[in-house]
Design an enzyme around this catalytic site. Structure first.
Site, PDB file in Angstrom:
ATOM      1  N   GLU A  98       0.909  -1.379   0.156  1.00 42.40           N
ATOM      2  CA  GLU A  98      -0.065  -0.160   0.011  1.00 42.40           C
ATOM      3  C   GLU A  98       0.598   1.271  -0.099  1.00 42.40           C
ATOM      4  O   GLU A  98       0.352   1.843  -0.475  1.00 42.40           O
ATOM      5  CB  GLU A  98      -1.247   0.316   1.459  1.00 42.40           C
ATOM      6  CG  GLU A  98      -2.063  -1.154   1.223  1.00 42.40           C
ATOM      7  CD  GLU A  98      -2.974  -1.932   0.131  1.00 42.40           C
ATOM      8  OE1 GLU A  98      -2.729  -0.865  -0.738  1.00 42.40           O
ATOM      9  OE2 GLU A  98      -2.857  -2.973  -0.028  1.00 42.40           O
TER      10      GLU A  98
ATOM     11  N   TYR B 171      -1.247  -7.847 -11.619  1.00 40.21           N
ATOM     12  CA  TYR B 171      -0.363  -8.277 -10.219  1.00 40.21           C
ATOM     13  C   TYR B 171       0.693  -8.377 -10.779  1.00 40.21           C
ATOM     14  O   TYR B 171       1.630  -7.905 -10.202  1.00 40.21           O
ATOM     15  CB  TYR B 171      -1.274  -8.975  -8.309  1.00 40.21           C
ATOM     16  CG  TYR B 171      -2.332  -7.567  -7.762  1.00 40.21           C
ATOM     17  CD1 TYR B 171      -1.917  -6.857  -7.069  1.00 40.21           C
ATOM     18  CD2 TYR B 171      -3.047  -7.401  -8.389  1.00 40.21           C
ATOM     19  CE1 TYR B 171      -3.114  -6.877  -6.144  1.00 40.21           C
ATOM     20  CE2 TYR B 171      -4.582  -6.856  -7.920  1.00 40.21           C
ATOM     21  CZ  TYR B 171      -4.577  -6.116  -6.421  1.00 40.21           C
ATOM     22  OH  TYR B 171      -5.689  -5.392  -6.249  1.00 40.21           O
TER      23      TYR B 171
HETATM   24  N1  BES Z   1      -5.874  -1.744  -4.608  1.00 42.21           N
HETATM   25  C1  BES Z   1      -6.429  -2.299  -3.708  1.00 42.21           C
HETATM   26  C2  BES Z   1      -7.022  -3.143  -3.876  1.00 42.21           C
HETATM   27  C3  BES Z   1      -7.931  -2.989  -4.776  1.00 42.21           C
HETATM   28  C4  BES Z   1      -8.373  -2.880  -6.120  1.00 42.21           C
HETATM   29  C5  BES Z   1      -9.936  -2.504  -4.552  1.00 42.21           C
HETATM   30  C6  BES Z   1      -9.170  -3.033  -6.800  1.00 42.21           C
HETATM   31  C7  BES Z   1     -10.898  -2.372  -5.084  1.00 42.21           C
HETATM   32  C8  BES Z   1     -10.124  -2.559  -6.359  1.00 42.21           C
HETATM   33  C9  BES Z   1      -4.921  -3.146  -3.053  1.00 42.21           C
HETATM   34  O1  BES Z   1      -3.730  -2.124  -2.984  1.00 42.21           O
HETATM   35  C10 BES Z   1      -4.648  -4.350  -2.742  1.00 42.21           C
HETATM   36  O2  BES Z   1      -3.827  -4.850  -3.320  1.00 42.21           O
HETATM   37  N2  BES Z   1      -4.541  -4.994  -1.821  1.00 42.21           N
HETATM   38  C11 BES Z   1      -4.184  -6.170  -2.076  1.00 42.21           C
HETATM   39  C12 BES Z   1      -2.754  -6.216  -1.345  1.00 42.21           C
HETATM   40  C13 BES Z   1      -2.014  -7.092  -1.400  1.00 42.21           C
HETATM   41  C14 BES Z   1      -1.906  -7.508  -3.067  1.00 42.21           C
HETATM   42  C15 BES Z   1      -0.239  -7.154  -0.609  1.00 42.21           C
HETATM   43  C16 BES Z   1      -5.936  -7.249  -0.729  1.00 42.21           C
HETATM   44  O3  BES Z   1      -6.027  -6.422  -0.553  1.00 42.21           O
HETATM   45  O4  BES Z   1      -5.112  -8.501  -0.683  1.00 42.21           O
HETATM   46 ZN    ZN Z   2      -2.703  -2.562  -4.885  1.00 40.57          ZN
END
Ligand code: BES
Ligand code: ZN
Length: 632
Positions: free
Chosen positions: A320, A409
């Site tokens: 984050e 990702y």
């Molecule tokens: N920005 C994302 C979460 C998100 C993406 C919310 C698309 C809604 C729509 C956040 O940065 C994220 O990727 N969170 C991951 C963290 C992990 C990859 C370390 C999670 O929530 O698991």
């Molecule tokens: Zn993210």
């Protein structure tokens, strides 16, 4: 009368230079009002918000936010401004040449689209500078999670938080909900006295006596990053420019878990330059939060599952934090370019982890991700949408949520790792630092990135690289870098022996303890186990290592997933307790999916009955996903 007025306004719209909003050409999902972003009705090409001021009254009694969204618009030549709304009640709209003078105007609300919501077309004049939308949220507002006290850590006060990404901000604020436009914002928020309100903005460190709070976000951000949380919270400083908001009950655990936060920021800055948002705080939300973390600027929203007690989940914070560069500073222009946000962030997250904890740890994290990517690619090949394994997505008429897979990702991150390997780390870092500088506070498309990559990195170094294949083709290119870890290979082997029926936990491993291996090693072990594993073996392993009851929640998710797949009913009570406590989507969806896919119909019955009770503790985002898994 009102109808007639609206008709006159609509016909008026036909003869102007702006995109007219007529009954026949109501913006719909198939029209691209601003040319590129298919997930907005707004006409940002013609007119856009430059600053938004929010007057909000957060009412916990009837779970409603009463608001005025005061939009300051850019100079324009339009007679219509189109905003996005979803599940909102619009009470009136006024215009002004100056802030203080308001005059009511007409507006038309378009047809309701299940995904995009509705367009709100406001009649304006060329000299309109302020558009004030008076509104209230409804029970259909998807961004908001209202929690009863029993669902918080303290169990005494209610809690409310928002989740905007990807296109949910329009369900709690009427605005141009596209990352293509960036705005600054300010807010005056009233909450019940005794609760603290915090936003993705400058924040108070203490509760106010009267429940009034003022916020400023001076840097320009996309709409999906506007966020608010209200609850019984305390602030704990963790360094000069960082700290954590949490319920009082969690302060001590937070202090331990996030002790390295300052160092993490320093590490990030040493790689890609100055942190540009002044303050970096975390807020630990209730367990219902549907993500591990959400990069709201200046204030990362986080799920309490990241407080593992042993600092084993801090890579979520690194992730984050990394978004403060990739995503928040340089933003994907549309949700089809999502990999620009997440791929860069996973890459940068890993670099931060490497800097803090060394290459071996970082490689182990990347390898676990690579295992995930491989199974995702496998699944996608035979799915309805094999094209989802392209980095550049084509989500027209589909939810941006469909794009939230391991592709943006992890394939995104491995694309950057492969580029790094081709040019060498030194040059790659100079390039990426330059990329963040050149595009700071801008939104960009994949094509903008490719042009920049060619011009600044590949051409000057005379490197030919299969960029097109990586971005526009499915699957994984052959030149993808590979990683290796003896420690993980050992765990895979161990799982392989269990799969063959060997009792590995006698002899040398008879006294093995959970703490002998880190959670990523255990994760590899659990994921290596076949669903053919007998109940007896699984129960014996659980007795020895307590995967179902102790420690890391990511491991529990994998363990309960295996329990359902292998037909182990003994672990059901622990699995049910887990699903009722935790709303983090990635952790719970695989368990429900296994229930749905099971050959034993009783698993689906069980899954549904758990969900019936658990869903009151899920945010819409998770509820919706699980509902689809179990019932569609
Ligand atoms: N920005 C994302 C979460 C998100 C993406 C919310 C698309 C809604 C729509 C956040 O940065 C994220 O990727 N969170 C991951 C963290 C992990 C990859 C370390 C999670 O929530 O698991
Ligand atoms: Zn993210």
């Amino acid at each position: 009368m009102k109808k007639l007025l609206i008709a006159a306004f609509l016909i008026g719209g036909l003869i102007t230079s702006c995109a007219p909003i007529t009954k026949d050409s109501q913006p719909t999902a198939s029209i691209e009002p601003n040319g590129i972003d298919v997930h907005t009705y707004s006409n940002t090409k013609e007119i856009r918000t430059v600053h938004l001021h929010l007057d909000l009254d957060v009412n916990f009694e009837n779970h409603t936010i009463y608001g005025i969204a005061r939009h300051e618009m850019n100079p324009h030549t339009c007679d219509t401004a189109v905003f996005d709304i979803k599940g909102l009640a619009i009470n009136k709209v006024t215009l002004g040449k100056e802030k203080s003078k308001e005059k009511e105007t007409e507006y038309v609300i378009g047809e309701d689209d299940e995904l995009l919501g509705q367009s709100l077309a406001v009649k304006i004049t060329k000299d309109t500078k302020y558009i004030n939308i008076y509104y209230q949220t409804t029970e259909k507002t998807e961004a908001l999670d209202w929690l009863e006290p029993s669902l918080t850590a303290g169990k005494k006060h209610p809690y409310m938080y928002t989740q905007g990404q990807a296109i949910l901000t329009r369900s709690w604020i009427p605005l141009q909900d596209t990352p293509m436009n960036r705005i600054s914002y300010s807010a005056d928020v009233k909450v019940p006295a005794g609760l603290l309100a915090i936003m993705s903005a400058s924040n108070p460190e203490k509760k106010s006596a009267n429940g009034m709070y003022h916020f400023e976000m001076k840097q320009r951000i996309p709409a999906y990053l506007i966020a608010l949380a209200v609850g019984d919270m305390e602030y704990t400083s963790l360094g000069d420019n960082c700290g954590v908001y949490s319920e009082p009950e969690l302060v001590e655990a937070c202090e331990y878990e996030f002790a390295d936060l300052s160092k993490m920021i320093e590490a990030a800055e040493s790689i890609y330059g100055e942190y540009r948002w002044d303050q970096y705080d975390l807020v630990i939300l209730p367990y219902s939060f549907p993500f591990g973390g959400m990069e709201n600027p200046r204030l990362t929203f986080a799920n309490p599952t990241i407080i593992a007690g042993d600092r084993s989940m801090t890579s979520v914070i690194a992730h984050e934090l990394a978004h403060s560069w990739s995503g928040n500073l340089v933003t994907n222009a549309t949700w089809n370019d999502f990999w620009l946000n997440e791929g860069f962030t996973v890459y940068f997250e890993n670099r931060i982890m490497e800097k803090l904890y060394g290459k071996e740890s970082a490689d182990i994290l990347a390898l676990i991700e690579f295992q995930d990517l491989e199974s995702e690619l496998d699944r996608m090949k035979d799915s309805d949408h094999p094209e989802d394994s392209q980095l550049k997505l084509q989500l027209d008429l589909r939810s941006p949520d469909d794009g939230m897979t391991d592709i943006p990702y992890i394939k995104g991150a491995f694309f950057l790792r492969t580029l790094e390997a081709a040019v060498g780390r030194e040059k790659f870092d100079v390039f990426l630092k330059g990329y963040f500088d050149a595009h700071a506070f801008k939104t960009i498309t994949t094509e903008d990135f490719v042009a920049y990559l060619n011009k600044e990195l590949l051409k000057p170094n005379s490197i030919s690289f299969n960029t097109k294949e990586w971005i526009y083709e499915t699957g994984l290119p052959d030149n993808c870098v590979t990683l290796k870890s003896d420690r993980l290979d050992k765990m895979k082997n161990l799982a392989g022996r269990v799969n063959k029926g060997e009792n590995v936990f006698i002899g040398s491993l008879a006294n093995a303890k959970r703490s002998d291996f880190i959670s990523q090693e255990w994760q590899t072990f659990i994921r290596g186990l076949e669903p053919t594993i007998s109940n007896e073996t699984m129960n014996r392993i659980d007795d020895q290592f307590k995967f179902s009851t102790e420690g890391n929640p990511a491991l529990k998710s994998d363990w309960f997933h295996l329990a359902v797949k292998s037909g182990n009913k003994k672990l059901r009570p622990e699995a049910a307790a887990y699903l009722k406590k935790i709303g983090r989507r990635w952790y719970i969806e695989s368990i429900y999916q296994a229930c749905r896919d099971s050959e034993d119909p009783d698993d689906l019955v069980w899954g549904k009955s758990v969900f019936t009770e658990a869903q009151k503790n899920y945010h819409f985002v998770s509820k919706n996903t699980i509902q689809e898994i179990l019932y569609e």
